[in-house]
Enzyme design. Structure first.
Site, PDB file in Angstrom:
ATOM      1  N   ASP A   1       6.964  22.658  -0.943  1.00 52.28           N
ATOM      2  CA  ASP A   1       7.212  23.359   0.317  1.00 52.28           C
ATOM      3  C   ASP A   1       6.432  24.676   0.300  1.00 52.28           C
ATOM      4  OD1 ASP A   1       9.135  23.247   2.800  1.00 52.28           O
ATOM      5  OD2 ASP A   1       9.178  25.332   2.088  1.00 52.28           O
ATOM      6  N   LEU A   2       5.882  25.055   1.445  1.00 50.19           N
ATOM      7  CA  LEU A   2       5.103  26.283   1.526  1.00 50.19           C
ATOM      8  C   LEU A   2       6.013  27.506   1.575  1.00 50.19           C
ATOM      9  CD1 LEU A   2       2.207  25.434   4.005  1.00 50.19           C
ATOM     10  CD2 LEU A   2       2.181  25.462   1.531  1.00 50.19           C
TER      11      LEU A   2
ATOM     12  N   ASP B   1       6.041  21.780   6.943  1.00 47.49           N
ATOM     13  CA  ASP B   1       5.209  22.334   5.858  1.00 47.49           C
ATOM     14  C   ASP B   1       5.664  21.806   4.505  1.00 47.49           C
ATOM     15  OD1 ASP B   1       7.641  23.663   5.937  1.00 47.49           O
ATOM     16  OD2 ASP B   1       6.818  25.585   5.311  1.00 47.49           O
TER      17      ASP B   1
END
Length: 511
Positions: free
Chosen positions: A392-393, A435
């Site tokens: 995950d960003l 994302d």
């Protein structure tokens, strides 16, 4: 030969390093070089097929169409060596099928640099077509390559010209053997013109930096092109020197035939050819050219004995064999053309199928594609260990809020490409949504998977500010267990990813 083995050892060491840290394109380029060197050094066959498979997997995983062409061309070359003509036919047809549609450069790649890469792939493919004896297709491919090489690029022009010269020599010798003397003479005349053209280009190419003499003194093909067009004593010393330095079988055969024709004494030519035939007795390369050696031997023997070559039993045997092979060659060209269309349609169908399993923004697998991969991994024979990670960003929402969703999409594409290039060629990278990404690492243990993911995390953090806008990755890594569903595995990996986030992000957490 010792020097080539040393170079091959060095390239294999570079290959091991590329597998560990390099991008997909660098790995593909190193694999190609390792395979090309093996064509020259002819090591154990058991090293070749795995390298071909790895080049294929790397090219597909990173969408490197040009390296797909290299893979098919090299697979065809090795298949010809093993006398597996049907396998070679399929391989070159698949390579040609990729060329049926325009090859557009990736975004940001300069046109000149892309043209060089396309020309290089086409040269490799033309070599495979020439080995099959399909000279017309090889010539078409070289013409295609010529369109991608600018006139001012003297080095690439030299390489292209020498390749065309080699083709004309091979083609001329084959026509001669098949009884088409007039057409053979035309090919030899074309080879002579190309030899002069290569000589003129040589001084402006990079080759001239390593040589102070004429190109004909350095390159066997150029010397042969000059000698076959006008055999005579003036070529003998040069050909003798070149013959001592030749390692490639095709080059050796070309130089030996040219030398035999330039000598005044047929007996000396016969002895040279006999020695080479004994030297090549246990080899498998250049099968068609070996037949030319037999034809030349029979021709010189008839000249020495003062008889018509057509009255010689050895000559008659080679001529009969060539008559059969020539008919098969023409059929092979038609078969390859038909197979190219079949392979082109198969690629179109495959592309449609892939689109259904592909995220349109990033080009990665989508949720459906991920599900199929995980199902296949869970049901693989012997069930090798497979690791799964959710990524995950960190800091992505402010990018959307501050710069727009268009910029956010650009960041997602950059991250997707970076992660894909950082993990192994056989690993799957999928966009799970928003994302969030998933990486499936088949056949990896925990440590191998952690190293690959840390490489991805560091690569994303190192993206230029104007590309990544400061985002980083949090990754949660776990193993795929046989007793649980894919959804359960992903939930565990997702929970582990949040552990990485709570520790500050930009890291890998493992359960």
């Amino acid at each position: 030969m010792t020097e080539r083995w040393a170079i091959l050892t060095e390239v294999d060491e570079l290959l091991a390093e590329a597998r560990r840290i390099a991008s997909g394109e660098v790995l593909a380029a190193t694999l190609r070089r390792a395979l090309l060197l093996r064509l020259l050094t002819d090591p154990r066959d058991d090293l070749i097929d795995p390298l071909l498979d790895e080049l294929d997997a790397t090219a597909r995983a990173h969408d490197l169409l040009l390296y797909e062409i290299h893979h098919y061309a090299l697979r065809g070359r090795f298949a010809v060596r093993k006398a597996l003509q049907s396998d070679a036919l399929v391989a070159v047809a698949r390579g040609l099928a990729i060329l049926a549609d325009p090859l557009d450069p990736p975004e940001g790649t300069p046109g000149a640099a892309w043209g060089k890469k396309v020309a290089c792939a086409l040269l490799t493919l033309s070599g495979a077509l020439s080995c099959l004896g399909t000279y017309e297709l090889a010539e078409e491919t070289l013409e295609h390559a010529g369109h991608h090489v600018p006139d001012e690029d003297a080095h690439q022009r030299t390489v292209l010209t020498v390749n065309r010269l080699c083709l004309m020599v091979d083609w001329g010798l084959r026509l001669e053997r098949a009884g088409f003397a007039e057409q053979a003479a035309e090919r030899f005349a074309a080879a002579e013109r190309l030899a002069h053209e290569a000589e003129a280009l040589w001084s402006r190419s990079l080759f001239a930096e390593r040589s102070s003499g004429k190109a004909a003194d350095e390159v066997g093909a150029i010397a042969v092109g000059l000698a076959l067009a006008a055999p005579g004593a003036s070529h003998v010393d040069r050909l003798l020197r070149l013959r001592e330095s030749m390692h490639d079988t095709s080059d050796l055969i070309h130089v030996t035939i040219a030398l035999a024709r330039c000598l005044d004494d047929p007996s000396t030519g016969i002895a040279l050819i006999s020695d080479l035939q004994r030297e090549l007795k246990d080899g498998t390369e250049a099968r068609l050219l070996r037949l030319t050696l037999s034809w030349e031997h029979a021709r010189l023997f008839a000249v020495r004995e003062g008889v018509d070559p057509s009255d010689s039993p050895a000559y008659q045997h080679v001529a009969a064999m060539e008559e059969y092979l020539w008919g098969a060659r023409l059929a092979l060209i038609g078969t390859i053309r038909a197979r190219v269309e079949h392979e082109r349609l198969a690629r179109v169908h495959g592309a449609v199928t892939r689109q259904a399993l592909q995220d349109p923004l990033t080009g990665l697998a989508n949720r459906r594609g991920l599900a199929e991969w995980m199902r296949a991994a869970a049901g693989a024979p012997g069930r090798p260990q497979t690791m799964v990670a959710v990524l995950d960003l960190d800091g992505f929402k402010p990018v959307n809020d501050r710069y727009s969703h268009l910029v956010g999409d650009q960041v997602l594409r950059a991250v997707a490409e970076t992660v894909r290039g950082a993990v192994r060629a056989d690993d799957l990278v999928a966009r799970y949504g928003g994302d969030e990404f998933v990486v499936v690492l088949p056949g990896a243990n925990t440590e191998q998977a952690r190293v690959a993911l840390e490489r991805a995390v560091h690569a994303v953090a190192a993206l230029p500010r104007q590309v990544g806008h400061g985002v980083t990755l949090s990754a949660g890594l776990t193993d795929l267990r046989g007793e649980e569903t894919a959804e359960e595995t992903l939930r565990r990996a997702d929970a582990t990813m949040y552990v990485a986030k709570h520790r500050g992000g930009n890291r890998v957490a493992v359960t």
